[in-house]
Design an enzyme around this catalytic site. Structure first.
Site, PDB file in Angstrom:
ATOM      1  N   CYS A   2      35.619  47.852  47.631  1.00 56.46           N
ATOM      2  CA  CYS A   2      35.154  48.930  48.704  1.00 56.46           C
ATOM      3  C   CYS A   2      35.926  48.117  49.709  1.00 56.46           C
ATOM      4  CB  CYS A   2      33.806  48.616  48.632  1.00 56.46           C
ATOM      5  SG  CYS A   2      32.968  49.102  47.141  1.00 56.46           S
ATOM      6  N   ASP A  99      26.309  45.535  41.369  1.00 55.03           N
ATOM      7  CA  ASP A  99      25.588  44.092  41.395  1.00 55.03           C
ATOM      8  C   ASP A  99      25.254  44.105  43.011  1.00 55.03           C
ATOM      9  OD1 ASP A  99      28.688  45.152  41.746  1.00 55.03           O
ATOM     10  OD2 ASP A  99      28.860  43.654  42.115  1.00 55.03           O
ATOM     11  N   VAL A 288      56.692  44.736  34.740  1.00 55.53           N
ATOM     12  CA  VAL A 288      57.659  45.343  35.083  1.00 55.53           C
ATOM     13  C   VAL A 288      58.879  44.346  35.528  1.00 55.53           C
ATOM     14  CG1 VAL A 288      57.192  43.546  37.061  1.00 55.53           C
ATOM     15  CG2 VAL A 288      58.173  46.477  37.358  1.00 55.53           C
ATOM     16  N   SER A 362      44.336  40.006  36.406  1.00 61.59           N
ATOM     17  CA  SER A 362      45.987  39.342  36.430  1.00 61.59           C
ATOM     18  C   SER A 362      45.426  38.100  36.183  1.00 61.59           C
ATOM     19  CB  SER A 362      46.195  40.050  37.730  1.00 61.59           C
ATOM     20  OG  SER A 362      47.439  39.379  38.226  1.00 61.59           O
ATOM     21  N   GLY A 363      46.259  37.293  36.029  1.00 64.17           N
ATOM     22  CA  GLY A 363      46.677  35.993  36.090  1.00 64.17           C
ATOM     23  C   GLY A 363      46.586  34.875  37.268  1.00 64.17           C
TER      24      GLY A 363
END
Length: 605
Positions: A2, A99, A288, A362-363
């Site tokens: 958010c 949560d 990409v 994502s890493g």
């Protein structure tokens, strides 16, 4: 995930609902699903919601009437199910599936001690009406952002700087030292931002704002508490296996589908293996690459990993025009001045993912936690030479991004005279590390408290949230980071290759031969784009830009353009000037201006 914003007013003054609405409107991209506001006494809270957990019951701000508490939260508390069991055992009655409600009840039971119990990525504002306090808190590693500004009659806060601009009494002012650190370091880190008076809540910190607008700082986590360990390979593998298993189970909690950004490197491939092992199924993955450039990409490697695990894969092969048309939008999205070229393809990936998903793994963090970067293990002679020339950080983070030649010729008087050392954040981080740590651990820590929150995670959060996408980064579970930092150097680097333990542990999980590839990184072909006639036109635009004329010496621009056209450097300097010119227009000259995702960057200079 958010956007949050709000104010604490001085006694006798009350929040303006219209101003809360305007602040929330500036964060609409972070929360397209819902919007809410709360006014209680001198406190006003606003939230824009991206619904991921507790879809039907998670409206915010949340209010616990019996406890006189109100909450606006951004992010995820991944261990909310476990905490809710404890809270119910303590007599708490939870009314939603969100949560975020866990934060309210955990605070009611434990006070500020609740922060050490939360696992996740979050930034929140919690109003305790009984004490009159407003608490601003940020997760341990700084995955989620939170900014504030103290004014004579109020303290205002928001997830992004752009939501604070309507609160300022006049035109925003540039902070000279922070601007120079951006140019030299790629980002301006620490508490101070590039806008005068606007500050960051630091990672692992809570600010307790009192009714008289005084601020008390509460540090609830620091990587400095990590002690080096003597541990063998077998035990380390077992611990890493348990840690990643727990982290993935918690990070995969979601009531909406999720996907994965696949770079073709080690970290995203490890996440692919973990998602597959934990039953993610045929999820969407994205990668990409580039057309019409000399730079190699990793599309083939990413597609191979996706096929190995049965993902529904979407490769994006981009032209240079597509990539660099993102510049104005990424400057707007980032808020902060931050020169990470990878923001451009990340923005395009985020838009593609956002067309169908709200959550993407994502890493980020794998290199910082397990010492993947070459800069963590330089050759002894290189380390000695840099330490000799630039003492104070063990030869780490010693060189500015701008050449001395161009900084002397281009910096205007106020920029050149700005107080403070450009390397100050790195020097302070290095000096704070325990004597028992190795140089490699010190380098990891220095990045963990500077480049990670103020550069890498700015890219991850803002580029994704600009399109209503939440990025989940399991390698930055604080337990994984603590484990990686504590490891002895020989489990991190062998044969001058980083992330040795992670590679050793992951090898059986990945496609054969994947780990034999050299580390390539998420590169962007800036040099192929910033050439020829475009450089000349950029120089002309820069010379006429208000921000450039105010802070730099436009008379030196033709020489910089000529050097770039002749292939004698100048790429970083020109790109940084272009970013600042666009940023100055959006945040100083015309606040509220929003570029489209694809624009001609020269038209915005």
């Amino acid at each position: 995930m958010c956007g949050i914003a709000g104010v604490l007013m001085r006694a006798g003054r009350y929040p303006d609902p219209e101003q809360l609405r305007v602040m929330a409107a500036a964060l609409a991209h972070r929360g397209p699903d819902d919007r809410g506001a709360y006014c209680g006494g001198t406190v006003g809270l606003a939230q824009t919601r991206l619904a991921i957990i507790g879809l039907a019951t998670g409206h915010q701000p949340m209010v616990a009437v019996e406890d006189k508490l109100a909450l606006a939260a951004n992010g995820e508390v991944y261990n909310y199910l476990e905490l809710n069991e404890e809270l119910r055992a303590a007599g708490r009655v939870l009314r939603t599936d969100s949560d975020s409600e866990t934060i309210l009840h955990a605070y009611a039971v434990h006070g500020l001690g609740c922060l050490t119990r939360l696992r996740g990525m979050y930034a929140f504002a919690l109003h305790d009406a009984r004490s009159g306090q407003l608490i601003l808190a940020r997760d341990r590693l700084g995955i989620k952002p939170l900014f504030y500004v103290k004014l004579p009659d109020r303290i205002a806060f928001a997830s992004e700087i752009k939501a604070l601009l309507p609160c300022l009494p006049g035109r925003p002012e540039v902070e000279p030292g922070a601007l120079r650190r951006f140019l030299q370091n790629q980002f301006a880190g620490g508490e101070e931002t590039v806008l005068h008076g606007i500050r960051r809540v630091l990672p692992g910190e809570a600010l307790v704002l009192q009714p008289d607008l005084s601020i008390e700082r509460h540090r609830y986590w620091s990587a400095l508490a990590v002690a080096p360990r003597t541990i063998g390979v077998a035990q380390a593998r077992e611990e890493l296996d348990r840690l990643m298993d727990t982290a993935m189970q918690e990070h995969m909690r979601s009531e909406v589908p999720f996907g994965l950004f696949l770079s073709g490197g080690v970290d995203s491939a490890v996440l692919a293996a973990q998602l597959h092992a934990h039953g993610a199924g045929r999820i969407r993955s994205f990668s990409v690459g580039y057309r019409g450039t000399t730079m190699a990409d990793e599309l083939d490697e990413a597609a191979r990993v996706a096929a190995h695990f049965g993902f529904d894969h979407q490769p994006l092969e981009l032209t240079l025009d597509q990539v660099f048309a993102r510049i104005p939008h990424t400057v707007w999205a980032a808020d902060e001045l931050m020169r990470d070229y990878a923001s451009l393809p990340t923005s395009i990936l985020a838009q593609a993912a956002g067309d169908e998903l709200k959550v993407v793994f994502s890493g980020e963090g794998g290199d910082e936690a397990f010492a993947g970067y070459r800069r963590y293990h330089p050759r002894p002679l290189e380390r000695w030479f840099k330490t000799l020339r630039h003492p104070g950080s063990g030869g780490f983070r010693t060189r500015g991004q701008w050449s001395r030649h161009w900084s002397q010729r281009l910096f205007g008087p106020r920029l050149g005279a700005a107080p403070g050392l450009d390397r100050a954040p790195f020097l302070a981080a290095w000096a704070a590390t325990p004597a028992a740590w190795s140089a490699m651990q010190r380098r990891q820590y220095t990045d963990l408290v500077t480049a990670l929150p103020d550069n890498l995670l700015v890219k991850t959060d803002r580029m994704l949230m600009a399109f209503g996408v939440e990025g989940r980064v399991p390698f930055l579970d604080h337990r994984v980071v603590e484990f990686g930092l504590s490891l002895p150097d020989q489990l991190k680097v062998r044969g001058h290759r980083g992330k040795w333990l992670l590679r050793h542990w992951a090898e059986p999980l990945l496609p054969p031969g994947h780990l034999e590839r050299p580390k390539r990184g998420f590169h962007v072909p800036v040099g192929d784009w910033l050439t020829g006639d475009l450089v000349g036109r950029l120089g002309e635009r820069l010379a006429a830009n208000r921000g450039i004329r105010e802070w730099f010496k436009p008379a030196a621009l033709p020489a910089l353009v000529a050097a770039r056209q002749a292939g004698r450097g100048g790429e970083r300097e020109l790109f940084g000037l272009m970013q600042f010119a666009i940023w100055h227009r959006i945040f100083i000259e015309e606040p509220g201006l929003i570029p489209a995702p694809d624009e001609d960057p020269l038209e915005w200079v």
